[in-house]
Design a protein around this motif. Structure first.
Motif, PDB file in Angstrom:
ATOM      1  N   GLY A   1      40.204  22.521   4.932  1.00 54.42           N
ATOM      2  CA  GLY A   1      39.941  21.885   6.220  1.00 54.42           C
ATOM      3  C   GLY A   1      40.008  22.902   7.333  1.00 54.42           C
ATOM      4  N   ARG A   2      39.418  22.585   8.452  1.00 55.22           N
ATOM      5  CA  ARG A   2      39.408  23.487   9.608  1.00 55.22           C
ATOM      6  C   ARG A   2      40.828  23.885  10.002  1.00 55.22           C
ATOM      7  NH1 ARG A   2      35.342  26.230  10.980  1.00 55.22           N
ATOM      8  NH2 ARG A   2      33.483  25.315  11.804  1.00 55.22           N
ATOM      9  N   GLY A   3      41.033  25.151  10.264  1.00 55.84           N
ATOM     10  CA  GLY A   3      42.325  25.629  10.719  1.00 55.84           C
ATOM     11  C   GLY A   3      43.350  25.826   9.617  1.00 55.84           C
ATOM     12  N   SER A   4      42.972  25.581   8.380  1.00 56.62           N
ATOM     13  CA  SER A   4      43.916  25.716   7.266  1.00 56.62           C
ATOM     14  C   SER A   4      43.716  27.055   6.556  1.00 56.62           C
ATOM     15  CB  SER A   4      43.709  24.567   6.266  1.00 56.62           C
ATOM     16  OG  SER A   4      42.457  24.710   5.626  1.00 56.62           O
ATOM     17  N   HIS A   5      44.584  27.330   5.600  1.00 56.26           N
ATOM     18  CA  HIS A   5      44.374  28.475   4.722  1.00 56.26           C
ATOM     19  C   HIS A   5      43.538  27.997   3.534  1.00 56.26           C
ATOM     20  CE1 HIS A   5      47.244  26.959   1.753  1.00 56.26           C
ATOM     21  NE2 HIS A   5      48.026  26.654   2.773  1.00 56.26           N
ATOM     22  N   LEU A   6      43.012  28.932   2.780  1.00 59.01           N
ATOM     23  CA  LEU A   6      42.233  28.603   1.594  1.00 59.01           C
ATOM     24  C   LEU A   6      43.163  28.182   0.463  1.00 59.01           C
ATOM     25  CD1 LEU A   6      39.890  31.721   1.729  1.00 59.01           C
ATOM     26  CD2 LEU A   6      39.206  29.354   2.220  1.00 59.01           C
ATOM     27  N   ILE A   7      42.648  27.337  -0.402  1.00 63.01           N
ATOM     28  CA  ILE A   7      43.316  27.020  -1.660  1.00 63.01           C
ATOM     29  C   ILE A   7      42.523  27.754  -2.729  1.00 63.01           C
ATOM     30  CG2 ILE A   7      43.852  25.200  -3.319  1.00 63.01           C
ATOM     31  CD1 ILE A   7      43.950  23.281  -0.888  1.00 63.01           C
ATOM     32  N   PHE A   8      43.204  28.472  -3.586  1.00 59.51           N
ATOM     33  CA  PHE A   8      42.534  29.196  -4.663  1.00 59.51           C
ATOM     34  C   PHE A   8      42.726  28.419  -5.954  1.00 59.51           C
ATOM     35  CE2 PHE A   8      43.581  32.158  -1.347  1.00 59.51           C
ATOM     36  CZ  PHE A   8      42.397  32.875  -1.187  1.00 59.51           C
ATOM     37  N   ARG A   9      41.606  28.150  -6.634  1.00 57.63           N
ATOM     38  CA  ARG A   9      41.670  27.380  -7.881  1.00 57.63           C
ATOM     39  C   ARG A   9      41.128  28.218  -9.028  1.00 57.63           C
ATOM     40  NH1 ARG A   9      43.338  22.426  -7.253  1.00 57.63           N
ATOM     41  NH2 ARG A   9      43.189  21.407  -5.218  1.00 57.63           N
ATOM     42  N   LEU A  10      41.786  28.100 -10.172  1.00 55.26           N
ATOM     43  CA  LEU A  10      41.334  28.837 -11.348  1.00 55.26           C
ATOM     44  C   LEU A  10      39.872  28.530 -11.627  1.00 55.26           C
ATOM     45  CD1 LEU A  10      44.322  28.521 -13.842  1.00 55.26           C
ATOM     46  CD2 LEU A  10      43.661  30.497 -12.464  1.00 55.26           C
ATOM     47  N   TRP A  11      39.119  29.575 -11.911  1.00 52.73           N
ATOM     48  CA  TRP A  11      37.702  29.416 -12.204  1.00 52.73           C
ATOM     49  C   TRP A  11      37.205  30.682 -12.881  1.00 52.73           C
ATOM     50  CZ3 TRP A  11      33.068  31.835 -11.107  1.00 52.73           C
ATOM     51  CH2 TRP A  11      31.908  31.095 -11.379  1.00 52.73           C
ATOM     52  N   ARG A  12      36.327  30.496 -13.813  1.00 52.38           N
ATOM     53  CA  ARG A  12      35.615  31.624 -14.426  1.00 52.38           C
ATOM     54  C   ARG A  12      34.162  31.199 -14.578  1.00 52.38           C
ATOM     55  NH1 ARG A  12      38.497  33.300 -19.503  1.00 52.38           N
ATOM     56  NH2 ARG A  12      36.568  34.338 -19.975  1.00 52.38           N
ATOM     57  N   PRO A  13      33.232  32.158 -14.608  1.00 55.22           N
ATOM     58  CA  PRO A  13      31.819  31.790 -14.723  1.00 55.22           C
ATOM     59  C   PRO A  13      31.590  30.853 -15.909  1.00 55.22           C
ATOM     60  CG  PRO A  13      31.999  34.097 -14.166  1.00 55.22           C
ATOM     61  CD  PRO A  13      33.405  33.613 -14.434  1.00 55.22           C
ATOM     62  N   GLY A  14      30.843  29.785 -15.630  1.00 52.32           N
ATOM     63  CA  GLY A  14      30.575  28.760 -16.626  1.00 52.32           C
ATOM     64  C   GLY A  14      31.368  27.490 -16.377  1.00 52.32           C
ATOM     65  N   ASP A  15      32.497  27.600 -15.645  1.00 49.32           N
ATOM     66  CA  ASP A  15      33.269  26.404 -15.312  1.00 49.32           C
ATOM     67  C   ASP A  15      32.486  25.560 -14.303  1.00 49.32           C
ATOM     68  OD1 ASP A  15      35.295  27.330 -16.932  1.00 49.32           O
ATOM     69  OD2 ASP A  15      36.697  27.787 -15.301  1.00 49.32           O
ATOM     70  N   PRO A  16      32.722  24.247 -14.279  1.00 53.01           N
ATOM     71  CA  PRO A  16      31.991  23.390 -13.341  1.00 53.01           C
ATOM     72  C   PRO A  16      32.365  23.669 -11.885  1.00 53.01           C
ATOM     73  CG  PRO A  16      33.625  22.112 -14.577  1.00 53.01           C
ATOM     74  CD  PRO A  16      33.624  23.493 -15.149  1.00 53.01           C
ATOM     75  N   THR A  17      31.432  23.385 -10.991  1.00 55.73           N
ATOM     76  CA  THR A  17      31.633  23.592  -9.562  1.00 55.73           C
ATOM     77  C   THR A  17      31.072  22.405  -8.785  1.00 55.73           C
ATOM     78  OG1 THR A  17      29.517  24.757  -9.404  1.00 55.73           O
ATOM     79  CG2 THR A  17      31.487  26.125  -9.691  1.00 55.73           C
ATOM     80  N   VAL A  18      31.400  22.365  -7.512  1.00 51.91           N
ATOM     81  CA  VAL A  18      30.841  21.404  -6.562  1.00 51.91           C
ATOM     82  C   VAL A  18      30.483  22.168  -5.290  1.00 51.91           C
ATOM     83  CG1 VAL A  18      32.143  19.416  -7.434  1.00 51.91           C
ATOM     84  CG2 VAL A  18      33.102  20.800  -5.588  1.00 51.91           C
TER      85      VAL A  18
END
Length: 195
Positions: free
Chosen positions: A84-101
């Motif tokens: 959200g605006r003004g927040s820090h990023l959340i980092f989520r586990l991901w590797r190429p081939g995993d689903p995304t949005v």
């Protein structure tokens, strides 16, 4: 941020984007190969518990190939999520081939079901940089807030990923702006000097 700094950052950002857009495809392809090699070298040097990179937008270098190479070598890899605006990023586990949005900012992100992680090596996008490790991003401050938060918890290395044409003599910066430890370009790796 003073309006003078904001104005000068906007000009530097716009000019860097124009230089980046003008690069020929062969430089982009060559940089992808170099980024993989150099990213793996830095990961071996700093031995992070988790590594984050970014899903490229516009004319950014392709950091996904680096994430794939890191994952193949056994590193835990992640992509950022804008909460959200003004927040820090959340980092989520991901590797190429995993689903995304497509996230709120129109950027490809991991699914909410992907576990969160606190990376200690971040490959960071940027518009332009200087040799002191100062960067201009896209103006929302997500990476500055995120790097500051992570550095308050542990040792974190932040590495800018940019084409050499994005280098400027000096980036105007303020106390809240987080310095990069290094910048990887298609030509060299620059370890930030003290400015």
């Amino acid at each position: 941020m003073t309006s003078e700094n904001a104005d000068s950052k906007a000009v530097l950002r716009r000019e860097a984007f124009a230089r980046r857009r003008a690069l020929p495809p062969e430089i982009r392809d060559r940089f992808t190969v170099r980024l993989i090699d150099e990213g793996l070298r830095l990961a071996r040097l700093w031995r992070p518990s988790a590594v984050s990179a970014f899903h490229p937008i516009r004319d950014e270098p392709d950091a996904l190939a680096l994430l794939g190479a890191l994952a193949d070598k056994g590193f835990m890899t992640a992509l950022p999520v804008v909460a959200g605006r003004g927040s820090h990023l959340i980092f989520r586990l991901w590797r190429p081939g995993d689903p995304t949005v497509i996230g709120a900012m129109g950027i490809v992100e991991p699914l909410d079901a992907a576990p969160p992680v606190e990376p200690d090596l971040l490959f960071v996008p940027l518009a332009c940089f200087d040799r002191g490790g100062h960067r201009i991003g896209y103006g929302a401050g997500y990476y500055d807030r995120s790097i500051e938060r992570l550095r308050a918890m542990k040792t974190v290395h932040a590495v800018g990923v940019a084409y050499g044409v994005c280098e400027v003599h000096a980036v105007p910066y303020e106390a809240h702006d987080q310095r990069l430890d290094a910048i990887v370009t298609e030509q060299e790796t620059i370890f930030a000097d003290e400015r």
